[in-house]
Design an enzyme around this catalytic site. Structure first.
Site: not given
Ligand code: A5P
Length: 230
Positions: A85, A95-96, A104, A30, A98, A82, A27-28
């Site tokens: 951060d 992570k997290g 995840e 990327t 998002g 995945d 998720t996110g």
């Molecule tokens: C989602 O909960 C996160 O763990 C994302 O994988 C993390 O925040 C990276 O997000 P971006 O790819 O948007 O930077």
């Protein structure tokens, strides 16, 4: 620029996918690039099935024609891709950002391998500049907050916790929980902190991912680097 780097890392990871694989899909922003790159390969005949780590990823992957299932139907996966951060040289992650950390982590833990995709701004010597998301049960929120503050004080870490979204309209995770973001600056003992946090009853999980990532693709001005844990 960083959007371009995220896309490059995601496209590199999509090349590692082969037909027959059971995938965890992150998720996110990327991970969304990964979903699009994967969908292109699926349109070209790649046969894979995926477990999404959020409703958001579910909807995007479905709309792009990627075959999806659940961990109940398919409890063991080959590979999870995945974002993160922050990643340190051991490939410990925060992570997290998002808000999808719990799903995840469940999906990554059910996978034989996890590949992290990131732009170079996510690479750090030591985790903690990015606020650590701690997913908590709404019941007893203040008691849980006190217990977390106590652990942080004992580990000589800053005790600044912010309820994501604020008290009036807290952010609610896919699992129906809240998130407390901990501003820690530099985490010394990553494992100790992880263990102490999950031992608190109101804490569901936290965004520290330790010993889960086998490899990272990190993209920057010099191209996409493969990073292995030291
Ligand atoms: C989602 O909960 C996160 O763990 C994302 O994988 C993390 O925040 C990276 O997000 P971006 O790819 O948007 O930077």
């Amino acid at each position: 620029m960083s959007e371009q780097f995220k896309k490059q890392a995601a496209e590199r990871a999509a090349e590692d996918v082969s037909s027959g694989m059971r995938l965890g899909i992150g998720t996110g922003s990327t991970a969304e690039h990964f979903v699009r790159a994967l969908a292109d390969r699926v349109a070209g005949g790649l046969d894979v099935i995926g477990v999404p780590t959020s409703e958001r990823t579910h909807d995007l992957a479905k709309s792009l024609g990627i075959r999806l299932t659940t961990l109940d139907e398919m409890p063991e996966l080959d590979l999870t891709v995945d974002g993160a951060d922050e990643l340190d040289p051991h490939l410990a992650l925060i992570k997290g950002g998002g808000g999808a950390l719990l799903r995840e982590k469940i999906v990554a833990s059910a996978s034989a391998r996890m590949i992290v995709i990131a732009d170079e701004s996510k690479q750090v010597d030591r985790l903690g500049r990015f606020p650590l998301p701690i997913e908590v049960v709404p019941f007893g929120l203040e008691a849980t907050r006190h217990a977390i503050v106590k652990v942080l004080a004992e580990l000589v870490l800053p005790q600044k916790l912010e309820l994501r979204g604020g008290a009036q309209a807290p952010f609610v995770t896919d699992g129906g929980h809240y998130i407390l973001d901990a501003h820690l600056e530099k985490i010394g003992e990553v494992r100790t902190l992880a263990d102490r946090l999950v031992a608190i009853p109101g804490v569901v999980d936290h965004g520290l991912f330790i010993d889960l990532a086998a490899k990272a693709y990190v993209a920057g001005a010099d191209g996409v680097k493969t990073v292995l844990p030291i």
